[in-house]
Motif scaffolding. Structure first.
Motif, PDB file in Angstrom:
ATOM      1  N   VAL A   1      25.133 -15.152  26.949  1.00 21.96           N
ATOM      2  CA  VAL A   1      24.115 -15.171  27.993  1.00 21.96           C
ATOM      3  C   VAL A   1      22.748 -15.091  27.329  1.00 21.96           C
ATOM      4  CG1 VAL A   1      23.031 -13.769  29.786  1.00 21.96           C
ATOM      5  CG2 VAL A   1      25.470 -14.250  29.908  1.00 21.96           C
ATOM      6  N   ALA A   2      21.886 -16.044  27.627  1.00 22.11           N
ATOM      7  CA  ALA A   2      20.481 -15.948  27.221  1.00 22.11           C
ATOM      8  C   ALA A   2      19.755 -15.153  28.308  1.00 22.11           C
ATOM      9  CB  ALA A   2      19.862 -17.333  27.071  1.00 22.11           C
ATOM     10  N   PHE A   3      18.828 -14.287  27.914  1.00 16.67           N
ATOM     11  CA  PHE A   3      18.151 -13.464  28.907  1.00 16.67           C
ATOM     12  C   PHE A   3      16.804 -13.003  28.374  1.00 16.67           C
ATOM     13  CE2 PHE A   3      20.302 -10.507  26.139  1.00 16.67           C
ATOM     14  CZ  PHE A   3      19.507  -9.373  26.095  1.00 16.67           C
ATOM     15  N   LYS A   4      15.979 -12.523  29.293  1.00 12.54           N
ATOM     16  CA  LYS A   4      14.705 -11.931  28.884  1.00 12.54           C
ATOM     17  C   LYS A   4      14.858 -10.421  28.911  1.00 12.54           C
ATOM     18  CE  LYS A   4      12.269 -11.725  33.311  1.00 12.54           C
ATOM     19  NZ  LYS A   4      11.085 -12.125  34.092  1.00 12.54           N
ATOM     20  N   LYS A   5      14.369  -9.762  27.846  1.00 10.47           N
ATOM     21  CA  LYS A   5      14.487  -8.320  27.682  1.00 10.47           C
ATOM     22  C   LYS A   5      13.098  -7.709  27.698  1.00 10.47           C
ATOM     23  CE  LYS A   5      16.434  -4.826  24.550  1.00 10.47           C
ATOM     24  NZ  LYS A   5      17.296  -4.617  23.354  1.00 10.47           N
ATOM     25  N   ARG A   6      12.903  -6.714  28.558  1.00  9.32           N
ATOM     26  CA  ARG A   6      11.596  -6.067  28.636  1.00  9.32           C
ATOM     27  C   ARG A   6      11.329  -5.315  27.336  1.00  9.32           C
ATOM     28  NH1 ARG A   6       8.500  -5.208  33.207  1.00  9.32           N
ATOM     29  NH2 ARG A   6      10.279  -5.771  34.520  1.00  9.32           N
ATOM     30  N   VAL A   7      10.182  -5.605  26.720  1.00  9.89           N
ATOM     31  CA  VAL A   7       9.855  -5.033  25.419  1.00  9.89           C
ATOM     32  C   VAL A   7       9.408  -3.585  25.542  1.00  9.89           C
ATOM     33  CG1 VAL A   7       8.413  -5.273  23.372  1.00  9.89           C
ATOM     34  CG2 VAL A   7       9.215  -7.321  24.565  1.00  9.89           C
ATOM     35  N   LEU A   8       8.533  -3.313  26.493  1.00  6.35           N
ATOM     36  CA  LEU A   8       8.040  -1.954  26.732  1.00  6.35           C
ATOM     37  C   LEU A   8       8.267  -1.605  28.183  1.00  6.35           C
ATOM     38  CD1 LEU A   8       4.639  -2.098  24.792  1.00  6.35           C
ATOM     39  CD2 LEU A   8       6.741  -0.980  24.046  1.00  6.35           C
ATOM     40  N   SER A   9       8.661  -0.369  28.439  1.00  3.28           N
ATOM     41  CA  SER A   9       8.925   0.070  29.806  1.00  3.28           C
ATOM     42  C   SER A   9       7.680  -0.090  30.672  1.00  3.28           C
ATOM     43  CB  SER A   9       9.366   1.534  29.797  1.00  3.28           C
ATOM     44  OG  SER A   9       9.576   2.001  31.108  1.00  3.28           O
ATOM     45  N   ARG A  10       7.890  -0.586  31.878  1.00  4.92           N
ATOM     46  CA  ARG A  10       6.830  -0.756  32.880  1.00  4.92           C
ATOM     47  C   ARG A  10       5.725  -1.702  32.427  1.00  4.92           C
ATOM     48  NH1 ARG A  10       7.617   2.930  36.920  1.00  4.92           N
ATOM     49  NH2 ARG A  10       8.995   4.691  36.446  1.00  4.92           N
TER      50      ARG A  10
END
Length: 340
Positions: free
Chosen positions: A255-264
């Motif tokens: 699965v390719a996906f976008k991952k949040r780098v920094l919270s909020r």
């Protein structure tokens, strides 16, 4: 009497000022729209033509280049994505297609509010059915067989980076025309136990080839999860945290996906997840990617990034799915890629 006359004059002046401001806003918007409909020097060649979903070795997309075909569904040869474009008469905010079935999400401005709808398309891009949408179009996908179509809309807020937003994700069975208005009606298993919460949101569906399994993003308690779902059982189960907008590889293993780098924050990097080992591989793209990537083949993913100097336009980029190499400009002035 003098006081009343003075008040009337002040009121009249205010009305004239507001009318002038309103006229200026309308003229400015009209001027911007007119400039968007005029091709710019150096832009790719776009010409009207007949498109079908049966054309092989073509890459379809939403044309974002300025000119009369802006927002039209267009295509280029997969072997020459930078070449001349053929544009249809169909205009969409989001588009996707597979196995002769297409979906087009449209958003039309109105006097009081915009009108949004999802169009189910046949292989000739003709509308088979239209469905009103509860909010602003965001994501769209078609299953590999063409049987199922999914779309996500924002019912409040304007993006996943908004402080307050709510989404609604629907799934349509194109064989029976049965519509599941919201995945929020599916039973949730989170960390091995049944889960219920009022703040549950889903977005970014991607389908497996078995016409039952799907993957999506579940958001709850300010966290996002990759879920595996079953359409027949109407269930979803969490797999791993901090996964958004999944896209299943053609071979069904990753699965390719976008991952949040920094919270909020609204900063995301693109990753690929091995579904067997749950091992994550960061891809070479270092810009923030706010898109649901598309696999061009088992080795390459494509995604949209804002175009330089134009916040209203995007370019399509591609990058190897194994973390090697570097990003490559695929199609300037484009979004919503769908390889045929």
């Amino acid at each position: 009497m003098t006081s009343m006359r003075r008040r009337l004059l002040v009121l009249l002046a205010a009305v004239l000022v507001l009318a002038g401001v309103g006229t200026g806003v309308v003229l400015h918007a009209a001027d911007r729209a007119d400039r968007a409909n005029q091709p710019h020097a150096g832009d790719p060649t776009v010409s009207a033509g007949r498109l079908t979903l049966g054309q092989k070795s073509r890459l379809m997309f939403v044309n974002a280049a300025a000119g009369p075909h802006r927002t039209a569904v267009a295509s280029v040869p997969s072997a020459d994505p930078g070449g001349s474009r053929t544009a249809s008469g169909l205009k969409c905010v989001r588009f996707y297609a597979a196995a002769g079935t297409g979906v087009c999400l449209q958003s039309n401005p109105g006097v009081l509010k915009q009108s949004n709808q999802a169009l189910l398309l046949d292989a000739d891009l003709r509308t088979k059915r239209a469905f009103p949408l509860a909010g602003t179009p965001s994501r769209a996908r078609v299953s590999p067989s063409g049987r199922f179509v999914a779309w996500t809309v924002f019912v409040s807020g304007e993006s996943y980076s908004s402080a307050f937003f709510s989404t609604r994700t629907s799934v349509l069975d194109t064989r029976t025309m049965k519509l599941t208005p919201s995945l929020e009606t599916f039973a949730i298993t989170k960390d091995g136990t049944s889960y219920h919460a009022s703040d549950v949101n889903f977005w970014g569906v991607t389908f497996a080839a078995d016409d039952d399994t799907f993957y999506a993003t579940l958001n709850t308690a300010n966290k996002t999860y990759l879920v595996r779902g079953s359409l027949s059982r109407r269930t979803v189960t969490t797999l791993v945290e901090n996964v958004e907008c999944p896209s299943l590889s053609p071979d069904g293993t990753r699965v390719a996906f976008k991952k949040r780098v920094l919270s909020r924050t609204d900063l995301w990097h693109e990753y690929v997840l091995d579904l067997k080992t749950l091992r994550e591989t960061p891809l070479a793209e270092r810009h923030s990617v706010d898109d649901q990537a598309t696999w061009l083949d088992d080795h390459t993913v494509a995604y949209a990034l804002p175009a330089d100097g134009d916040v209203k336009s995007t370019d399509l980029w591609s990058v190897p799915a194994d973390g090697t190499g570097k990003p490559h400009l695929l199609i300037a002035g484009a979004s919503s890629p769908a390889p045929l």
